[in-house]
Design an enzyme around this catalytic site. Sequence first.
Site, mmCIF file in Angstrom:
data_model
loop_
_atom_site.group_PDB
_atom_site.id
_atom_site.type_symbol
_atom_site.label_atom_id
_atom_site.label_comp_id
_atom_site.label_asym_id
_atom_site.label_seq_id
_atom_site.Cartn_x
_atom_site.Cartn_y
_atom_site.Cartn_z
ATOM 1 N N LYS A 1 0.836 -1.209 0.000
ATOM 2 C CA LYS A 1 0.000 0.000 0.000
ATOM 3 C C LYS A 1 0.871 1.260 0.000
ATOM 4 C CE LYS A 1 -3.243 -0.558 2.919
ATOM 5 N NZ LYS A 1 -3.975 -0.629 4.201
ATOM 6 N N LYS B 1 2.353 -4.217 11.082
ATOM 7 C CA LYS B 1 1.006 -4.254 11.668
ATOM 8 C C LYS B 1 1.087 -4.917 13.027
ATOM 9 C CE LYS B 1 -3.207 -3.195 10.248
ATOM 10 N NZ LYS B 1 -3.513 -2.158 9.253
HETATM 11 P P1 NAD Z 1 -13.604 0.219 13.444
HETATM 12 O O1 NAD Z 1 -13.344 -0.618 14.619
HETATM 13 O O2 NAD Z 1 -13.682 1.697 13.613
HETATM 14 O O3 NAD Z 1 -14.972 -0.231 12.715
HETATM 15 C C1 NAD Z 1 -15.256 -1.518 12.282
HETATM 16 C C2 NAD Z 1 -16.770 -1.677 12.252
HETATM 17 O O4 NAD Z 1 -17.105 -2.921 11.622
HETATM 18 C C3 NAD Z 1 -17.406 -1.683 13.640
HETATM 19 O O5 NAD Z 1 -18.473 -0.761 13.690
HETATM 20 C C4 NAD Z 1 -17.864 -3.136 13.806
HETATM 21 O O6 NAD Z 1 -19.011 -3.272 14.623
HETATM 22 C C5 NAD Z 1 -18.161 -3.507 12.357
HETATM 23 N N1 NAD Z 1 -18.187 -4.953 12.126
HETATM 24 C C6 NAD Z 1 -17.458 -5.930 12.706
HETATM 25 N N2 NAD Z 1 -17.772 -7.132 12.194
HETATM 26 C C7 NAD Z 1 -18.739 -6.916 11.273
HETATM 27 C C8 NAD Z 1 -19.486 -7.759 10.406
HETATM 28 N N3 NAD Z 1 -19.296 -9.066 10.388
HETATM 29 N N4 NAD Z 1 -20.398 -7.183 9.577
HETATM 30 C C9 NAD Z 1 -20.601 -5.864 9.578
HETATM 31 N N5 NAD Z 1 -19.916 -5.010 10.381
HETATM 32 C C10 NAD Z 1 -19.006 -5.518 11.215
HETATM 33 O O7 NAD Z 1 -12.495 -0.200 12.388
HETATM 34 P P2 NAD Z 1 -11.944 0.660 11.157
HETATM 35 O O8 NAD Z 1 -10.774 1.441 11.630
HETATM 36 O O9 NAD Z 1 -13.067 1.347 10.488
HETATM 37 O O10 NAD Z 1 -11.363 -0.503 10.239
HETATM 38 C C11 NAD Z 1 -12.199 -1.241 9.365
HETATM 39 C C12 NAD Z 1 -11.334 -1.910 8.292
HETATM 40 O O11 NAD Z 1 -10.609 -0.901 7.600
HETATM 41 C C13 NAD Z 1 -10.281 -2.883 8.820
HETATM 42 O O12 NAD Z 1 -10.095 -3.910 7.852
HETATM 43 C C14 NAD Z 1 -9.025 -2.046 8.888
HETATM 44 O O13 NAD Z 1 -7.849 -2.808 8.813
HETATM 45 C C15 NAD Z 1 -9.217 -1.190 7.645
HETATM 46 N N6 NAD Z 1 -8.429 0.058 7.645
HETATM 47 C C16 NAD Z 1 -8.578 0.976 8.655
HETATM 48 C C17 NAD Z 1 -7.821 2.143 8.605
HETATM 49 C C18 NAD Z 1 -7.985 3.243 9.631
HETATM 50 O O14 NAD Z 1 -7.375 4.309 9.445
HETATM 51 N N7 NAD Z 1 -8.757 3.063 10.687
HETATM 52 C C19 NAD Z 1 -6.893 2.351 7.573
HETATM 53 C C20 NAD Z 1 -6.790 1.401 6.560
HETATM 54 C C21 NAD Z 1 -7.576 0.252 6.607
#
Ligand code: NAD
Length: 467
Positions: free
Chosen positions: A93, A105
Amino acid sequence: MSNTRFFEQVNLNFDRAAKHLKFTEGLLDQIKECNTVCHFTFPLKKDNGKIETIHAWRAEHSHHKLPTKGGIRYSMMVNEDEVKALAALMTYKCAVVDVPFGGAKGGIRIDRTKYTTAELERITRRFTFELVSKNFIGPDIDVPAPDYGTGEQEMAWIMDTYKSIEPSLNAEGCVTGKPVGLGGIRGRTEATGRGVFFGICEACENKEDMKELGLTVGLDGKTVIVQGFGNVGYHSAKYMMEAGAKIIAICEHDGAIHNEKGIDIEALYKHRNEHGTITTFKDVKLIKDSGSAMELECDILIPAALEAQITADNAPRIKAKIIGEGANGPTTQEAHDIMKDRGALIIPDNYLNAGGVTVSYFEWLKNLSHVRFGRMDRRFEENAARRMLDAMQVMTSRNLSDPEIAKIVAGAGEKDIVDSGLEDTMITAYNEINEIRKQYGVDLRTAAFISAVKKVGVIYEKMGIFP
Ligand code: NAD
């Protein structure tokens, strides 16, 4: 796909891209492997006095650039395979969007809802202590950030713990995603979702691609389903809605909601914060089997929860024409092929969710330079624009109102600069990988891997390998 195969999934995609490249097999193997991974166990003294053993990991996939960089997640699914896979994705990425970091990570295997705030603080601080003692954190070594289940508060605890053990001029740069008052940067919280929006927006501007998909150009009126209403899902949905798209369904862990006319994302966000769930939101249809809502008719599906959500099982039923991967690894390779073969455009995670690390890079630069973006030149820019405008008003004998003048001459503050840097990064990288897609006759995911592996491979070749 079981979670134990996540790293293998990443490598399957790597192998597809590698076939198009001229690096030796040995070099490709070296790039693919995860350089270092550490499994930590440490005790937590719970509020009730009981002792619990906590398991945590940190993986550093590639050191071709330093520091390494990648989030820390709190989830019951965390294991060694998962952090290695996610660290590898970080390497690729960062390369795709030209952010000069190696990939890393980390994660702690906990369900955060089962702990009090005081317990979460003790877990986070102890993990930071472990990272310091094993040399897995530092502004020039390895810099964590928020991920699934973590946010500003955890980053503040990490920074404070690190700084108290290793006080130095640049200590604030040991972690990103901090609150603004503690060395964070305006625009980091929303950065990943904002980047998802910029990436999908750019894809939808491509006339040829939209014609092939049978869609109109632009986001206006497009129907969208989002899985996961956390940081990435909420912000992606918010910006898509503001640009005229219609968010027709949101899927969460405890159920999904659906409304053909569109869901008001801000009202839903407020509701979820007040009630702890989206399932009691009014004027929507509740779908108990959350996963099945991803299969509803729509133009764009944004999986923004966790990995392996679209598999060979449900991919044949997914109807979206565009899949915008907000989460890391939401689609298995089999599922990718099924959706690609029916003509869907899949915008891959290792490009689309790079907004977070891009703005983390800006935050890290701010911490090392000790100056806020815009502080030195904002007023100068405004004065120069004002002088130019005054001269034009004299020449044209036309006078603008004070609010009109203020709007035209406004200099860029930190948030504007961050947003502009993020937009430029996402648009430039999209066009780069889309060009590779056409040049090599591959899909966007393979194109993103080709772009990344080329960039990392050239560095390994030039560095040589230590005897
Ligand atoms: P977060 O914890 O803020 O939110 C995740 C959400 O997904 C929660 O509301 C949770 O209840 C929901 N969830 C969990 N299991 C689920 C399911 N089976 N069906 C539907 N919803 C479900 O996490 P985030 O930071 O938003 O991260 C989400 C994804 O994005 C992850 O894969 C993470 O690696 C990726 N990501 C995050 C960032 C960041 O800056 N936070 C950056 C790049 C990638």
